[in-house]
Motif scaffolding. Sequence first.
Motif, PDB file in Angstrom:
ATOM      1  N   GLY A  31       0.828  -1.196   0.000  1.00 58.02           N
ATOM      2  CA  GLY A  31       0.000   0.000   0.000  1.00 58.02           C
ATOM      3  C   GLY A  31       0.864   1.248   0.000  1.00 58.02           C
ATOM      4  O   GLY A  31       1.923   1.275   0.627  1.00 58.02           O
ATOM      5  N   ASP A  72      -0.811  -0.519  -4.361  1.00 58.00           N
ATOM      6  CA  ASP A  72      -2.180  -0.040  -4.168  1.00 58.00           C
ATOM      7  C   ASP A  72      -2.036   1.386  -3.641  1.00 58.00           C
ATOM      8  O   ASP A  72      -1.715   1.601  -2.472  1.00 58.00           O
ATOM      9  CB  ASP A  72      -2.912  -0.923  -3.162  1.00 58.00           C
ATOM     10  N   GLN A  74      -3.239   5.087  -2.554  1.00 54.19           N
ATOM     11  CA  GLN A  74      -4.415   5.768  -2.021  1.00 54.19           C
ATOM     12  C   GLN A  74      -4.067   7.197  -1.601  1.00 54.19           C
ATOM     13  O   GLN A  74      -2.954   7.465  -1.155  1.00 54.19           O
ATOM     14  CB  GLN A  74      -4.966   4.998  -0.812  1.00 54.19           C
ATOM     15  N   PHE A  90      -6.803  -0.622   3.759  1.00 50.85           N
ATOM     16  CA  PHE A  90      -5.688  -1.530   3.518  1.00 50.85           C
ATOM     17  C   PHE A  90      -5.823  -2.795   4.373  1.00 50.85           C
ATOM     18  O   PHE A  90      -5.660  -3.917   3.879  1.00 50.85           O
ATOM     19  CB  PHE A  90      -4.361  -0.846   3.836  1.00 50.85           C
ATOM     20  N   VAL A  95      -3.778  -5.930   3.072  1.00 54.60           N
ATOM     21  CA  VAL A  95      -2.493  -5.284   2.799  1.00 54.60           C
ATOM     22  C   VAL A  95      -1.785  -5.060   4.131  1.00 54.60           C
ATOM     23  O   VAL A  95      -2.305  -4.363   5.005  1.00 54.60           O
ATOM     24  CB  VAL A  95      -2.679  -3.941   2.054  1.00 54.60           C
ATOM     25  N   VAL A  98       3.065  -1.209   4.035  1.00 58.87           N
ATOM     26  CA  VAL A  98       2.604   0.114   3.617  1.00 58.87           C
ATOM     27  C   VAL A  98       3.750   1.112   3.591  1.00 58.87           C
ATOM     28  O   VAL A  98       4.556   1.180   4.534  1.00 58.87           O
ATOM     29  CB  VAL A  98       1.493   0.645   4.561  1.00 58.87           C
TER      30      VAL A  98
END
Length: 369
Positions: A31, A72, A74, A90, A95, A98
Amino acid sequence: MTRTRAVAALWLAIGALLVGAGAACADVTVGVAVPRTGAIAGIGEQVLQGVQAAVRDANARGGIAGEPIVLDVQDDACDPGQAMAVAERFVRAGVRLVIGHVCSSASLAASDVYAAAGAVMISPASNAARLTDRGLPTIFRVSGREDDQGRLSATILAERFRDKKIAILYDDTPLSRNLAESTKANLNKIGQNETLFAAIVPGQTDDVALIKRLQGAGIEVVYYGGHYQEMGKLVRKAADAGYRPQWFGTSGIATKEFGALAGAASDGVLMTFNPDLRRKPEAAAAVKALQADGIDPAGFTLYGYAALQALAEAGNFAKSTDPKAIAETLHAERFTLVLGNVGFDQKGDVTAPGYVLYVWRDGVFTYAN
């Protein structure tokens, strides 16, 4: 064995091989939480470009523990509430690795969610001391701490501007308030007092009135602990009014957008920021690749790269994508990153050098003498 049973056994064996192959080629999702909208979207873009470049390079070497990395991405808009929502998203999606967040307020809010879920978070930019002082075992950062930056700022103010009238300004964000308070406390400890210590509200404070107040108080040096949008406007408007104190900013203005907002008035503005990783021999290959893509890896770009790089290096050392194994490895080992040869202490702070002084010239910032 009958022919039917033999065929069935063959298909079971083939199925097992296919499942194993699929598992070996599974992606590991990382993430990325950065501000893509809002006041500091420019810094978010720097971080994202660095992360994307690091993913490309890591995947060329096999990803993490042999698994390709997919991102991913965001937008947390530098907002604590939105950052918490991103973190919860997440976690629900499984996920557990991060890169983020950028703003200290966003990182503080989201880190509690990640810590509770056992997810690893590596911030490329948040400098709030509290982020790591809580001792959350899966929370890390590759940037410096606000208390280190505050000590350097105070030292510079005392050494270079001892006989000047100094104003220390801040806004209502944790970054700004904490940097201003740290700078003030360290300056006072040295034996020098500021003339003015005041808060402003971005977007609401009357800039013209503030400039007149600074002029009226005879302020010769203005330290501002906030982000580039507000400081860029203040510097430009003050110059338009014929008022040119020595402006002094922080890592919050380490983006080309500050130079664009302040215009020619940005020349001579001082700033404390993390070391320029473009000068590191360990970063040479990454710098060359980014430049080939038309990206100037200034500001936080290579710190985004370093955050992803640390995650991949720890996973490869541990031969695992498990967040607990990666966190334990980050705490225990040293890695050669674009930051140099570094490790992470038990709090999660990187062992790389802290902050240095920069000066703005012609819309860019370089090391100050």
